[in-house]
Design an enzyme around this catalytic site. Structure first.
Site, PDB file in Angstrom:
ATOM      1  N   GLU A 244      -1.503-102.872  24.207  1.00 24.92           N
ATOM      2  CA  GLU A 244      -2.130-101.570  23.957  1.00 24.92           C
ATOM      3  C   GLU A 244      -3.391-101.440  24.790  1.00 24.92           C
ATOM      4  O   GLU A 244      -4.002-102.440  25.172  1.00 24.92           O
ATOM      5  CB  GLU A 244      -2.484-101.422  22.467  1.00 24.92           C
ATOM      6  CG  GLU A 244      -1.287-101.523  21.540  1.00 24.92           C
ATOM      7  CD  GLU A 244      -1.667-101.601  20.075  1.00 24.92           C
ATOM      8  OE1 GLU A 244      -0.757-101.540  19.232  1.00 24.92           O
ATOM      9  OE2 GLU A 244      -2.879-101.740  19.769  1.00 24.92           O
ATOM     10  N   LYS A 246      -7.191-101.156  25.640  1.00 19.16           N
ATOM     11  CA  LYS A 246      -8.452-101.541  24.993  1.00 19.16           C
ATOM     12  C   LYS A 246      -9.481-100.476  25.346  1.00 19.16           C
ATOM     13  O   LYS A 246      -9.870-100.341  26.503  1.00 19.16           O
ATOM     14  CB  LYS A 246      -8.930-102.916  25.454  1.00 19.16           C
ATOM     15  CG  LYS A 246     -10.167-103.366  24.684  1.00 19.16           C
ATOM     16  CD  LYS A 246     -10.701-104.690  25.153  1.00 19.16           C
ATOM     17  CE  LYS A 246     -11.800-105.179  24.216  1.00 19.16           C
ATOM     18  NZ  LYS A 246     -12.835-104.157  23.938  1.00 19.16           N
ATOM     19  N   ARG A 251     -15.244 -98.815  17.028  1.00 17.26           N
ATOM     20  CA  ARG A 251     -14.222 -99.135  16.030  1.00 17.26           C
ATOM     21  C   ARG A 251     -14.514 -98.371  14.738  1.00 17.26           C
ATOM     22  O   ARG A 251     -15.671 -98.158  14.365  1.00 17.26           O
ATOM     23  CB  ARG A 251     -14.277-100.650  15.794  1.00 17.26           C
ATOM     24  CG  ARG A 251     -13.130-101.227  14.990  1.00 17.26           C
ATOM     25  CD  ARG A 251     -11.915-101.494  15.848  1.00 17.26           C
ATOM     26  NE  ARG A 251     -10.898-102.205  15.071  1.00 17.26           N
ATOM     27  CZ  ARG A 251     -10.790-103.524  15.016  1.00 17.26           C
ATOM     28  NH1 ARG A 251     -11.632-104.287  15.694  1.00 17.26           N
ATOM     29  NH2 ARG A 251      -9.824-104.082  14.306  1.00 17.26           N
ATOM     30  N   ARG A 266     -17.727-100.198  12.359  1.00 22.28           N
ATOM     31  CA  ARG A 266     -17.402-101.625  12.442  1.00 22.28           C
ATOM     32  C   ARG A 266     -18.245-102.443  11.477  1.00 22.28           C
ATOM     33  O   ARG A 266     -17.811-103.472  10.964  1.00 22.28           O
ATOM     34  CB  ARG A 266     -17.629-102.078  13.888  1.00 22.28           C
ATOM     35  CG  ARG A 266     -17.336-103.534  14.159  1.00 22.28           C
ATOM     36  CD  ARG A 266     -17.477-103.786  15.645  1.00 22.28           C
ATOM     37  NE  ARG A 266     -17.205-105.169  15.983  1.00 22.28           N
ATOM     38  CZ  ARG A 266     -16.645-105.545  17.122  1.00 22.28           C
ATOM     39  NH1 ARG A 266     -16.281-104.651  18.010  1.00 22.28           N
ATOM     40  NH2 ARG A 266     -16.448-106.820  17.375  1.00 22.28           N
ATOM     41  N   GLU A 295     -10.067 -96.756  16.993  1.00 18.58           N
ATOM     42  CA  GLU A 295     -11.249 -96.700  17.848  1.00 18.58           C
ATOM     43  C   GLU A 295     -11.417 -95.263  18.327  1.00 18.58           C
ATOM     44  O   GLU A 295     -10.451 -94.622  18.757  1.00 18.58           O
ATOM     45  CB  GLU A 295     -11.092 -97.644  19.042  1.00 18.58           C
ATOM     46  CG  GLU A 295     -12.338 -97.782  19.877  1.00 18.58           C
ATOM     47  CD  GLU A 295     -12.677 -99.243  20.191  1.00 18.58           C
ATOM     48  OE1 GLU A 295     -13.491 -99.463  21.085  1.00 18.58           O
ATOM     49  OE2 GLU A 295     -12.132-100.145  19.519  1.00 18.58           O
ATOM     50  N   PHE A 334      -4.454 -97.718  15.825  1.00 12.28           N
ATOM     51  CA  PHE A 334      -3.599 -98.837  16.241  1.00 12.28           C
ATOM     52  C   PHE A 334      -3.150 -99.735  15.100  1.00 12.28           C
ATOM     53  O   PHE A 334      -2.402-100.683  15.319  1.00 12.28           O
ATOM     54  CB  PHE A 334      -4.251 -99.669  17.347  1.00 12.28           C
ATOM     55  CG  PHE A 334      -5.682-100.047  17.113  1.00 12.28           C
ATOM     56  CD1 PHE A 334      -6.032-100.996  16.172  1.00 12.28           C
ATOM     57  CD2 PHE A 334      -6.688 -99.459  17.863  1.00 12.28           C
ATOM     58  CE1 PHE A 334      -7.339-101.355  15.973  1.00 12.28           C
ATOM     59  CE2 PHE A 334      -8.014 -99.816  17.672  1.00 12.28           C
ATOM     60  CZ  PHE A 334      -8.341-100.762  16.731  1.00 12.28           C
ATOM     61  N   ARG A 405     -11.416-113.686  13.859  1.00 12.57           N
ATOM     62  CA  ARG A 405     -11.183-113.636  15.301  1.00 12.57           C
ATOM     63  C   ARG A 405     -10.231-114.784  15.635  1.00 12.57           C
ATOM     64  O   ARG A 405     -10.643-115.881  15.994  1.00 12.57           O
ATOM     65  CB  ARG A 405     -12.500-113.777  16.073  1.00 12.57           C
ATOM     66  CG  ARG A 405     -12.377-113.471  17.565  1.00 12.57           C
ATOM     67  CD  ARG A 405     -13.670-113.809  18.303  1.00 12.57           C
ATOM     68  NE  ARG A 405     -14.812-113.080  17.787  1.00 12.57           N
ATOM     69  CZ  ARG A 405     -15.128-111.829  18.108  1.00 12.57           C
ATOM     70  NH1 ARG A 405     -14.368-111.165  18.967  1.00 12.57           N
ATOM     71  NH2 ARG A 405     -16.194-111.236  17.591  1.00 12.57           N
ATOM     72  N   LYS A 411      -7.863-110.010  23.890  1.00 10.17           N
ATOM     73  CA  LYS A 411      -8.311-108.927  24.774  1.00 10.17           C
ATOM     74  C   LYS A 411      -8.303-109.399  26.225  1.00 10.17           C
ATOM     75  O   LYS A 411      -8.739-110.511  26.530  1.00 10.17           O
ATOM     76  CB  LYS A 411      -9.698-108.429  24.363  1.00 10.17           C
ATOM     77  CG  LYS A 411     -10.762-109.490  24.204  1.00 10.17           C
ATOM     78  CD  LYS A 411     -12.018-108.900  23.578  1.00 10.17           C
ATOM     79  CE  LYS A 411     -13.044-109.980  23.264  1.00 10.17           C
ATOM     80  NZ  LYS A 411     -14.216-109.448  22.554  1.00 10.17           N
TER      81      LYS A 411
END
EC number: 6.5.1.1
Length: 547
Positions: A244, A246, A251, A266, A295, A334, A405, A411
């Site tokens: 997808e 970025k 966010r 975020r 986002e 997303f 994470r 990314k």
């Protein structure tokens, strides 16, 4: 629980370096607490009296503390400031001052954990022109009844500078040990509820209570995060991946239930009133009873604008309609976390994506599914040509892990050596910068500590330096010659040419040619880079040079 017992426990934990001993002591205490005290304890031992999603803020800076402590100890405000500057630690300085106070407090009461929480809730609800004076009065009231040691930890909580060596990981394991439950279930429940206080109460009820937690609209959870990586590295997993764009935006989480809509940043701050245009678009595009992740980007002339444009909108409180008319904001969806009374985070990503495309009439981000490196690289360049940051690669079988994470989202963007670092100090400038800060001390996270790694003096405009000077005034907790030290709050994105080993900083590393890029107002301290990140980058760089 008597608050003095809490303070004595904090003092004891600060002196312990062993993780297992810390967990054992915490578990023993947690198992003995009443149902009423248990959630208060688990929040306060982390230095966070309110869950992140609650929207409650204390808003107590050093200046309010100086005034309250001066009143309680019978000293001049300047004496209090001088003591805090010399001692360096605000909690320790207040402990000293309370032990030497020149006047006796009348009508003092024995403080309990519930008393402190009630005072903190009272402070968080104060708004308007008189709120600062009202906050000072509440702080005076609790400090007047506090012993020196209690004053130490009350101060640390008020300033949100509470570092006793207890993080969420330690507390998770202590809760599991106290109530004989699986720590993985404690972790799972905290991902869903985002509140260790509530999770501890559930853990006391048993594992089934932890398994039964569910997302609830208007109770935002931390957003899943991505690590940096390579296309080839992700494809080694063997299956086709979802690719997808970025986006260079901000966010958000969007919640809708019973025709009420709320949007969160975020950092889980509500931004509904600042983004009425985006909220209206999503309200029209989405059904009721839903939570989605996305986002938002600013667009002008068909091209995306820098994400600072969106952040300025997030912060805006006045003239919102005019700002909405000036620049177009486009949401990009997303992921979907909840729909029609069903929590979806445990479903594989491919299934969540299918549900999202079925229920959202617009704004779902484009996606390529491929295991062909050449095809993915072409899609990556399409994203760059369109003005986006790069692409995200997502494993199709992955669950949504709030606040993590991990390896499931990666990314891919152009190589740039940057770190997100916490601003912990500054030095006064010289020449034309003599009336502002000229350089800033930057630190990385090392467990619950902040370890200096660099100073930065380049990359700032004059306007940025003035803004930073004004913004950081209330965060000063200590002065030492030309240096000032801050209650940590801001995160800088810093560019650099190289990471070097250095004896000049506690962490053992330093940045070569650091330069300021921007303030990451969308990130909190937990999202700053760690000492481990720095060491890994150093090893990777020098390994590649030696091959």
């Amino acid at each position: 629980m008597i608050f003095l017992e809490f303070a004595e426990l904090c003092s004891r934990l600060e002196k312990i370096s062993g993780r297992l001993e810390t967990i054992s002591i915490l578990a023993e205490t947690i198992s003995s607490l009443s149902d009423d005290d248990l959630p208060h304890f688990c929040r306060l031992i982390l230095g966070k009296p309110f869950p992140e999603w609650s929207g409650k803020k204390l808003g107590v800076g050093p200046n309010l503390l100086y005034e309250a402590v001066a009143y309680v100890t019978g000293r001049k405000r300047e004496e209090v400031i001088d003591r805090l500057s010399r001692v360096g630690d605000a909690g320790a300085a207040v402990e000293e001052l309370l032990s030497q106070k020149s006047q006796t407090s009348f009508f003092t009461v024995e403080l309990t954990l519930a008393d402190i929480m009630a005072a903190l809730i009272e402070i968080s609800g104060m708004e308007g022109g008189r709120s600062q004076k009202e906050k000072v009065r509440v702080i005076q009231r609790i400090l007047s009844s506090a012993s020196p040691l209690e004053g130490h930890y009350i101060t640390a909580i008020l300033l949100e500078d509470f570092r006793i060596g207890v993080g969420e990981g330690n507390l998770r394991d202590a809760i599991a040990q106290a109530f004989s439950v699986d720590p993985n279930l404690v972790e799972y429940a905290n991902q869903v509820r985002n509140d260790m206080g509530e999770v501890a109460v559930l853990a006391r009820k048993g594992e089934e209570a932890l398994r039964s937690v569910r997302l609830v609209p208007f109770h935002p959870v931390r957003m899943m995060l991505a690590r940096q990586g390579t296309i080839s590295g992700v494809l080694k997993e063997g299956d086709p991946v979802a690719v997808e764009f970025k986006y260079d935006g901000a966010r958000f989480q969007f919640h809708k239930q019973n025709k009420t809509c709320r949007m969160y940043s975020r950092r889980l701050e509500e931004v509904t009133n600042a983004m009425p245009d985006v909220v209206a678009l999503l309200d029209e595009a989405l059904p009721d009873d839903i939570i989605v992740d996305g986002e938002v980007i600013a667009v002008q002339g068909g091209h995306p604008m820098p994400f600072q444009t969106v952040l300025r909108r997030f912060r805006r409180k006045h003239n919102v309609a005019e700002a909405a008319d000036a620049i177009t904001m486009i949401p990009n969806l997303f992921d979907i976390l909840y729909y029609n009374q069903e929590m979806l985070i445990d479903l594989p990503f491919r299934e969540r994506r299918n549900i999202l495309t079925q229920v959202a009439s617009r704004y779902v981000t484009p996606q390529l599914v491929s295991d062909d490196e050449t095809e993915i690289e072409a899609y990556y360049h399409t994203a760059l040509d369109a003005g986006h940051e790069g692409v995200m690669l997502k494993l199709q079988g992955s669950r949504y892990t709030p606040g993590v994470r991990g390896k499931d989202w990666v990314k891919i963007k152009p190589e740039a050596d940057t770190l997100d670092l916490v601003v912990t100090g500054a030095e006064w400038g010289e020449g034309k910068r003599a009336h502002v800060f000229g350089s800033f001390l930057l630190s990385v996270r090392d467990d619950d500590r902040l370890v200096p790694i660099s100073r930065v003096a380049t990359g700032f405009s004059d306007e940025q330096l003035i803004w930073l000077f004004d913004t950081l005034q209330d965060d000063i907790i200590r002065k030492d010659g030309k240096m000032v030290y801050f209650e940590p709050r801001l995160v800088f994105e810093i560019g650099y040419s190289e990471i070097q080993k250095s004896p000049n900083y506690e962490g053992g590393y330093a940045l070569r040619f650091p330069r300021f890029i921007e303030v990451r107002e969308d990130k909190d301290l937990k999202e700053a880079n760690t000492a481990e990140d720095v060491e890994e980058r150093y090893i990777q760089t020098h390994s590649s040079l030696n091959t």
